[in-house]
Design an enzyme around this catalytic site. Sequence first.
Site, PDB file in Angstrom:
ATOM      1  CB  THR A  46       4.640   7.276  -4.844  1.00  0.00           C
ATOM      2  OG1 THR A  46       6.576   7.257  -4.461  1.00  0.00           O
ATOM      3  CG2 THR A  46       3.955   7.669  -4.176  1.00  0.00           C
ATOM      4  CD  GLU A 122       1.557  -2.395   6.795  1.00  0.00           C
ATOM      5  OE1 GLU A 122       2.407  -2.543   6.523  1.00  0.00           O
ATOM      6  OE2 GLU A 122       0.598  -2.481   6.032  1.00  0.00           O
ATOM      7  CG  HIS A 244       3.954  -7.818  -1.752  1.00  0.00           C
ATOM      8  ND1 HIS A 244       3.242  -8.669  -1.484  1.00  0.00           N
ATOM      9  CD2 HIS A 244       4.192  -6.320  -0.816  1.00  0.00           C
ATOM     10  CE1 HIS A 244       2.220  -8.219  -0.486  1.00  0.00           C
ATOM     11  NE2 HIS A 244       2.712  -7.025   0.125  1.00  0.00           N
ATOM     12  NE  ARG A 290       5.825  -6.154   2.538  1.00  0.00           N
ATOM     13  CZ  ARG A 290       5.400  -4.851   2.401  1.00  0.00           C
ATOM     14  NH1 ARG A 290       6.333  -4.917   1.216  1.00  0.00           N
ATOM     15  NH2 ARG A 290       4.946  -4.286   1.885  1.00  0.00           N
ATOM     16  CG  HIS A 351       6.784  -4.694  -3.679  1.00  0.00           C
ATOM     17  ND1 HIS A 351       5.750  -4.224  -3.809  1.00  0.00           N
ATOM     18  CD2 HIS A 351       6.608  -5.083  -2.463  1.00  0.00           C
ATOM     19  CE1 HIS A 351       5.429  -3.642  -3.071  1.00  0.00           C
ATOM     20  NE2 HIS A 351       5.182  -3.401  -1.691  1.00  0.00           N
ATOM     21  NE  ARG A 386       9.556  -2.436   1.386  1.00  0.00           N
ATOM     22  CZ  ARG A 386       8.213  -2.188   1.361  1.00  0.00           C
ATOM     23  NH1 ARG A 386       8.071  -0.883   2.215  1.00  0.00           N
ATOM     24  NH2 ARG A 386       7.759  -2.423   0.811  1.00  0.00           N
TER      25      ARG A 386
END
Length: 538
Positions: A46, A122, A244, A290, A351, A386
């Site tokens: 986090t 994003e 990532h 991604r 990631h 994700r």
Amino acid sequence: MNPNKQHHSDVTVIGSGAAGLSLALSLANHCQVTVISKGALREGSTLYAQGGIAAVFDKQNDSIESHVEDTLEAGAGLCDREAVHYTASNAKACMRWLIEQGVPFDMETDDKGHERYHLTREGGHSHRRILHAADATGKAVQTTLIEQVQAHPNITLLENYNAIDLITDAKLGRDGKHCHGVYVYNRAKEQVEILSARFIALATGGASKVYLYTSNPDVASGDGIAMAWRAGCRVANMEFNQFHPTSLYHPKLQNFLITEAMRGEGAYLLRPDGTRFMPEFDERAELAPRDVVARAIDFEMKRLGADCVYLDISHRDKEFIIEHFPTIYAKCLSVGIDITKEPIPVVPAAHYTCGGVMTDFNGKTDLDNLYAIGEVAYTGLHGANRMASNSLLECIVFAQAAAKDIVAKLGLPAEPSTLPDWDESRVTNSDEEVVITHNWHELRLFMWDYVGIVRSTKRLERALRRVELLQQEIHEYYANFRVCNNLLELRNLVQVAELIIHSALARKESRGLHYTLDYPERLPHSHITELNPATLGR
């Protein structure tokens, strides 16, 4: 032999990130909560989350349904629509809860002089819906939640404790599907202790440390997934590990992420010769999901024999760059890279774990009183990939849901149980910890080489043979020597590696984050990959 120290509480939360601390705070006015943290309270994934949290705050231009459709698109056809809708529908209320706790999301003034939350965009999002605190949202969330839990009298915090194994009916030789507690390793005292609780929640994060290159901190070793699996819980979609696209490539700053929001604000990906390449791979270019961007970078690096590619935002105004990306600006400047004047060298890095322990919408697992929330869990939200800024959102939404479910059950009669001490009568201190170090490096290297961004059946089978040998060695080591932090993490990482490999071998197609040379096409119909310890073996 001294008996183990025992701790008792109504709820034990294993993990101290956004999911675990949100759950603890949501429960603390109703019961006694113990939170255990493997390292220092603030050391987890986090803290390093940069981009932000997705929620629909601009109702004029955005909608919950749009958030849902974007997530489904990014998930490559494997998201559970109901789970996605549940998460998106509860997003705004959960962000309001975070704001009430004191999280300082960035504000702006509109053309009428009214203050509102600054929303960024994003990859994968069709609208600006990302609440953020500059480019250090995770740090703002983590710091705020830590302050709140430390101030609450009903929350006990145990730092520098490793969870070892859940104490279940099966471990006690009973019939049933109940979890009674957990064995934990007190790293400061180098001894095992016992936590008993009516409810236990896994909030241990993901498992990206199984790979050689990762954006994650050292604590991301898949502990909750491995413990739940050993306790008899099913897992799903473990083949989908997100890489990532843009981790800083520099020897002095390893594991440092360059947020996707930078591409959302107009940054370009460049080859070493300065030419753009993303428009050649996807019509969305740098704003593609991604998995698309990571594979494109991987392809270009291999094709050109390049060590890295470059991310360039220097064409934007200097003040804009420094205002929106102060953390990245300062970090890069510390190693001699001025992002307002030159491009940033970047490579992909492991990631995010999109699969995990299977749960319902209350975070409940296959065991009656065991919950899993955050990255450790499979809820159906992420599917095969994700979407950016849905991860912290998932932590808060399902922490709130689990809290409501637990509070509703607090009035039920408790199941009394005497928990057995940890048996160290037949083990000794290790005289060859080099075995752990060697196996750790071997595991992460072959996972990167054989189970990375691009896979093949031969590579996966090779990795499976390697991991089975490692499991034998680690099982023998674990049986004969006293536990330590490195051994516990390696044991869990090897277990998670096996689950990832089995899941990848089971998927005879390429979809989302799972790309295999042997099955490069996507099947017209597909399902989640579910593994059951009762049938696969433990």
